[in-house]
Structure formats: C-alpha cells, structure tokens
Design a protein around this motif. Structure first.
Motif, PDB file in Angstrom:
ATOM      1  N   PRO A 113     -19.254  -2.831  12.208  1.00 32.96           N
ATOM      2  CA  PRO A 113     -19.268  -2.485  13.640  1.00 32.96           C
ATOM      3  C   PRO A 113     -18.196  -3.225  14.430  1.00 32.96           C
ATOM      4  O   PRO A 113     -17.586  -2.649  15.337  1.00 32.96           O
ATOM      5  CB  PRO A 113     -20.681  -2.893  14.085  1.00 32.96           C
ATOM      6  N   VAL A 114     -17.967  -4.480  14.083  1.00 33.42           N
ATOM      7  CA  VAL A 114     -16.989  -5.285  14.807  1.00 33.42           C
ATOM      8  C   VAL A 114     -15.569  -4.832  14.479  1.00 33.42           C
ATOM      9  O   VAL A 114     -14.713  -4.707  15.370  1.00 33.42           O
ATOM     10  CB  VAL A 114     -17.181  -6.778  14.475  1.00 33.42           C
ATOM     11  N   ARG A 115     -15.309  -4.561  13.208  1.00 32.58           N
ATOM     12  CA  ARG A 115     -13.971  -4.094  12.834  1.00 32.58           C
ATOM     13  C   ARG A 115     -13.666  -2.739  13.488  1.00 32.58           C
ATOM     14  O   ARG A 115     -12.545  -2.493  13.933  1.00 32.58           O
ATOM     15  CB  ARG A 115     -13.847  -4.005  11.309  1.00 32.58           C
ATOM     16  N   SER A 116     -14.678  -1.884  13.581  1.00 34.02           N
ATOM     17  CA  SER A 116     -14.490  -0.602  14.265  1.00 34.02           C
ATOM     18  C   SER A 116     -14.228  -0.812  15.750  1.00 34.02           C
ATOM     19  O   SER A 116     -13.410  -0.108  16.356  1.00 34.02           O
ATOM     20  CB  SER A 116     -15.729   0.286  14.078  1.00 34.02           C
ATOM     21  N   TRP A 117     -14.913  -1.771  16.344  1.00 31.22           N
ATOM     22  CA  TRP A 117     -14.712  -2.075  17.766  1.00 31.22           C
ATOM     23  C   TRP A 117     -13.277  -2.523  18.013  1.00 31.22           C
ATOM     24  O   TRP A 117     -12.649  -2.113  19.009  1.00 31.22           O
ATOM     25  CB  TRP A 117     -15.701  -3.147  18.212  1.00 31.22           C
ATOM     26  N   VAL A 118     -12.736  -3.366  17.142  1.00 29.86           N
ATOM     27  CA  VAL A 118     -11.350  -3.819  17.308  1.00 29.86           C
ATOM     28  C   VAL A 118     -10.399  -2.629  17.295  1.00 29.86           C
ATOM     29  O   VAL A 118      -9.491  -2.525  18.130  1.00 29.86           O
ATOM     30  CB  VAL A 118     -10.975  -4.825  16.195  1.00 29.86           C
ATOM     31  N   LEU A 147     -10.264  -7.965   4.570  1.00 27.83           N
ATOM     32  CA  LEU A 147      -9.025  -8.660   4.181  1.00 27.83           C
ATOM     33  C   LEU A 147      -7.781  -7.899   4.654  1.00 27.83           C
ATOM     34  O   LEU A 147      -6.685  -8.137   4.154  1.00 27.83           O
ATOM     35  CB  LEU A 147      -8.958  -8.933   2.679  1.00 27.83           C
ATOM     36  N   GLY A 148      -7.967  -7.020   5.623  1.00 32.39           N
ATOM     37  CA  GLY A 148      -6.836  -6.386   6.281  1.00 32.39           C
ATOM     38  C   GLY A 148      -6.397  -7.240   7.457  1.00 32.39           C
ATOM     39  O   GLY A 148      -7.217  -7.707   8.250  1.00 32.39           O
ATOM     40  N   LEU A 149      -5.101  -7.480   7.574  1.00 25.69           N
ATOM     41  CA  LEU A 149      -4.565  -8.345   8.615  1.00 25.69           C
ATOM     42  C   LEU A 149      -3.823  -7.497   9.646  1.00 25.69           C
ATOM     43  O   LEU A 149      -2.953  -6.708   9.294  1.00 25.69           O
ATOM     44  CB  LEU A 149      -3.611  -9.370   7.995  1.00 25.69           C
ATOM     45  N   VAL A 150      -4.204  -7.642  10.916  1.00 22.43           N
ATOM     46  CA  VAL A 150      -3.560  -6.895  11.991  1.00 22.43           C
ATOM     47  C   VAL A 150      -3.210  -7.862  13.112  1.00 22.43           C
ATOM     48  O   VAL A 150      -3.583  -9.039  13.095  1.00 22.43           O
ATOM     49  CB  VAL A 150      -4.469  -5.766  12.530  1.00 22.43           C
ATOM     50  N   SER A 151      -2.505  -7.346  14.085  1.00 23.05           N
ATOM     51  CA  SER A 151      -2.167  -8.134  15.267  1.00 23.05           C
ATOM     52  C   SER A 151      -2.586  -7.338  16.495  1.00 23.05           C
ATOM     53  O   SER A 151      -2.351  -6.133  16.578  1.00 23.05           O
ATOM     54  CB  SER A 151      -0.667  -8.410  15.296  1.00 23.05           C
ATOM     55  N   ILE A 152      -3.242  -8.013  17.441  1.00 22.78           N
ATOM     56  CA  ILE A 152      -3.634  -7.362  18.685  1.00 22.78           C
ATOM     57  C   ILE A 152      -3.022  -8.117  19.859  1.00 22.78           C
ATOM     58  O   ILE A 152      -2.623  -9.275  19.731  1.00 22.78           O
ATOM     59  CB  ILE A 152      -5.167  -7.279  18.851  1.00 22.78           C
ATOM     60  N   SER A 153      -2.970  -7.462  20.994  1.00 23.26           N
ATOM     61  CA  SER A 153      -2.381  -8.074  22.183  1.00 23.26           C
ATOM     62  C   SER A 153      -3.382  -8.011  23.336  1.00 23.26           C
ATOM     63  O   SER A 153      -3.374  -7.071  24.129  1.00 23.26           O
ATOM     64  CB  SER A 153      -1.088  -7.346  22.566  1.00 23.26           C
ATOM     65  N   PRO A 154      -4.289  -9.018  23.434  1.00 23.39           N
ATOM     66  CA  PRO A 154      -5.276  -9.020  24.521  1.00 23.39           C
ATOM     67  C   PRO A 154      -4.641  -9.110  25.896  1.00 23.39           C
ATOM     68  O   PRO A 154      -5.260  -8.718  26.885  1.00 23.39           O
ATOM     69  CB  PRO A 154      -6.123 -10.264  24.223  1.00 23.39           C
ATOM     70  N   GLN A 155      -3.436  -9.648  25.963  1.00 23.71           N
ATOM     71  CA  GLN A 155      -2.706  -9.632  27.211  1.00 23.71           C
ATOM     72  C   GLN A 155      -1.215  -9.582  26.915  1.00 23.71           C
ATOM     73  O   GLN A 155      -0.782  -9.923  25.814  1.00 23.71           O
ATOM     74  CB  GLN A 155      -3.037 -10.835  28.081  1.00 23.71           C
TER      75      GLN A 155
END
Length: 385
Positions: free
Chosen positions: A238-243, A254-262
């Motif tokens: 559920p959390v990975r889907s939310w991201v 074990l998948g690595l991603v990058s997000i930009s919260p700001q």
C-alpha cells in the motif's frame, strides 16, 4: 527487543550546536489533547492515569532522548490557558521541528474529522501522530501504513511494535548500535490512525483524507538540512503504491527511485517488504502445508529485508553516498557473499532456532538449493502488506 523509550543517543548530537532552553507554546488544552491523543488509554479505568501535562512530557522526553540529548529535561505546564513546554539543554531551534509536527497534525485532525463526518471512522481507531520520534538528529525516514493500536494504548511509544522491533534488529545486523536505531526509525504513516493490526484493508479508503498531512510530512521530515535530504524506505505494497500515486515512479521491492517533495530537492526512496510480511511468507499454511516451500519463501524475503536495512543503515550514516552503489553493495553482501549468514539469521530470528540448529539447517539439502540464488523473485506473495 530493542530498547527505544529512553535510549541514549549522545553520538547523534551535533557537536557545534549551541545549547539553550527551548520554550514552546503548544496551544490551548483542547488542541494539545487532540494532537497528543489524550487520554491515551482511558475508558473507565485508566491503564496509565496521567494528566495532559504528564502525557506531553512523556512524548517530548522520548524525542529529546532519541535526538541524543541525554541530559535534557522537559517540563510542561499551563499558564493563561496555554500549555507550554520548557526543554533544557537542546539546540536553540529545537522548537521548530516540533512546531511543524504539531501544525501538520492539525491537517491530520481535519482529515480525521471529515472521515468521521462521512461515516467512515471506526469506533476502535485513534488519531495518532508520530510522537516521540527524533526531531532534530534524524538519520533516515520510514514510510509505513499505520501504527498498531497497542503502540498507543499499551506502550505509549510509537516505536514499540512487532514491526519496528523486527526492523530495528535488522538494522543492528547492519552495524547500527541498538541504542541508535531510533534515530534511523523516524516514521511517517500514510494513515495516522492507531488501529488493530487487522485493519489494513479498512484503512485503504482513508488515504485521500490525509493527503495534505502526508505530503507536508514527507517534505518536512526528509529535509534534515537545506543541503541534504534524508533517505527514505517505503514499506509494504500500500505504501509503495501511494508513493507512485503521489510522486510518479513505480516502486518495487528493492527498487530505488527518486522523488521531489519540494522543488530543488531529490529524496532517494527504496522499496521494501513490510517488516511483518515475512511471518506470512514463511508460514507453511501459505504454501499448502509445504514446510520447504515456506522456508524458501522466508529465506528469499530475509535476503531482501537485510538488503533494504543495509541500504538504510549505509545511507543513514552517510546521506551523501551514492544510493545505487550502496544498494548494489548491500544486495551483493546479503544475497551472494554472505547468504549463509542470511540463512542462519532467518532460522534464528524467524524460526527461533538456536545458533547450532540454524547452522545445521543451512547446510541441509533443500535449504542449500534455495541459497543458490536468493535473488530469484518470491513465487508466491501470500498477503499484500
């Protein structure tokens, strides 16, 4: 079991920080009561018969200890209808992250009130913010689903749960001292609701009510400083889907991603199994009673979990490290070069074998066949956690 409540984390205090007495106006009694889930455990008879002031002191003391301020003292009082906290021997700006947490908590409260107005709130749920976390000297962020109710009603400790205890143990296997694991386990739950462990499916429809809270928390908590974002681990389906829904990239185990919260800040995020998923994956009832198949699934998940905890420990020690190289090194360690140790840790921690029994089991035929390639995907996912 790791000792979280008053762990001494002096090594995390910034040596150059100017110490002072932080004075914090928390708000009126009604605001403080709702944000600190007060009363935490009362119906007719109170499990802990604490006042509002004692409850706030309890959680703030957890925070200062987990931040590494071993000699800090917390005093909470009321004056002119306002609840105030005085915290000695902490950095002068210590009030800022606490104020941000409580302001974000107002967003969670608004979401919970609307949830209740829409008839979707359950009688056995409690609004529960991540109180008692490290506020000033965090090392990494853990994105989870929801806190179990007993963390509030029994323990009054956000880090006292089977989930957090198991993950703290995995961090110690990766070189984090047991007294320091709380600084790595600053938690954000996408549903800030303390609920029975079986409530996961029922909480699925609540996420949208807390969107403002969720996004603000991720933005605030992943930024330890203006220069460097903290690493984050996203636990469970559920959390990975939310991201993915909020930030775009798909997050696998074990998948690595990058997000930009700001704008201008990139946060490395690693997907992981839910810390409790191994108990389902390794249950023979999930495999038609086949114990060997259950052991094989558990071993593969143990390799994934140790790898994720290794990445979290490494990035938490050095947030400027290369996330991909750190993950590659951790994967090679636990799923290739030290897979026998992975095996023994599984049988010791999950199956409760003695060290001698675990070593013998890991030299047996069926287990050896599984160990030949721990990187193969787990064939059956018995439950999406």
């Amino acid at each position: 079991m790791h000792k979280t409540a008053l762990a001494c984390l002096g090594a995390f205090a910034f040596s150059g920080a100017a110490m002072a007495d932080a004075q914090i106006i928390l708000g009126d009694a009604q605001r403080v009561a709702r944000l600190f889930a007060f009363p935490n455990n009362c119906h007719v008879i109170c499990y802990r018969d604490w006042s509002l002031e004692q409850t706030v002191e309890h959680y703030l003391t957890q925070s200062v200890r987990r931040d590494g301020y071993a000699t800090a003292k917390v005093q909470v009082s009321r004056a002119n209808e306002q609840v105030r906290a005085s915290i000695s021997e902490v950095p002068a700006d210590y009030a800022l992250p606490l104020q941000r947490l409580l302001d974000n908590g107002e967003l969670a409260y608004q979401g919970a009130m609307q949830l209740n107005k829409d008839g979707k709130w359950s009688y056995d749920w409690y609004l529960f913010l991540p109180l008692g976390m490290a506020l000033h000297n965090r090392r990494s962020i853990e994105l989870l689903h929801f806190p179990p109710d007993y963390s509030l009603t029994q323990a009054q400790d956000y880090l006292r749960s089977n989930t957090t205890d198991r993950w703290a143990e995995l961090l110690t296997y990766n070189g984090v001292d047991a007294s320091q694991t709380p600084a790595y386990q600053t938690i954000i739950d996408i549903a800030p609701i303390a609920a029975p462990a079986s409530a996961g499916d029922a909480l699925t429809g609540t996420y949208g009510y807390f969107k403002d809270y969720q996004l603000r928390m991720v933005k605030d908590m992943t930024l330890q400083s203006a220069e460097q974002a903290l690493p984050m681990v996203a636990f469970g389906a559920p959390v990975r889907s939310w991201v993915q829904q909020q930030y775009g990239p798909q997050v696998e185990v074990l998948g690595l991603v990058s997000i930009s919260p700001q704008a201008g800040m990139q946060v490395p995020v690693l997907g992981a199994n839910h810390p409790s998923a191994i108990w389902y994956a390794a249950n023979k009832d999930s495999h038609g009673g086949d114990q060997d198949a259950a052991d094989a699934a558990g071993l593969k998940m143990m390799g994934q979990d140790l790898t994720a905890a290794c990445w979290q420990a490494g990035m938490g020690r050095n947030p400027a490290a290369n996330p991909n190289m750190t993950l590659q090194a951790c994967s090679n360690k636990w799923q290739v070069t030290q897979k026998k140790q992975t095996c023994e840790l599984f049988f010791r921690s999950v199956r409760k074998y003695t060290p001698e029994q675990a070593a013998a089991k890991c030299n047996s035929g069926p287990v050896n066949r599984t160990l030949r390639d721990l990187r193969k995907p787990i064939e059956a996912a018995p439950k999406a956690l």
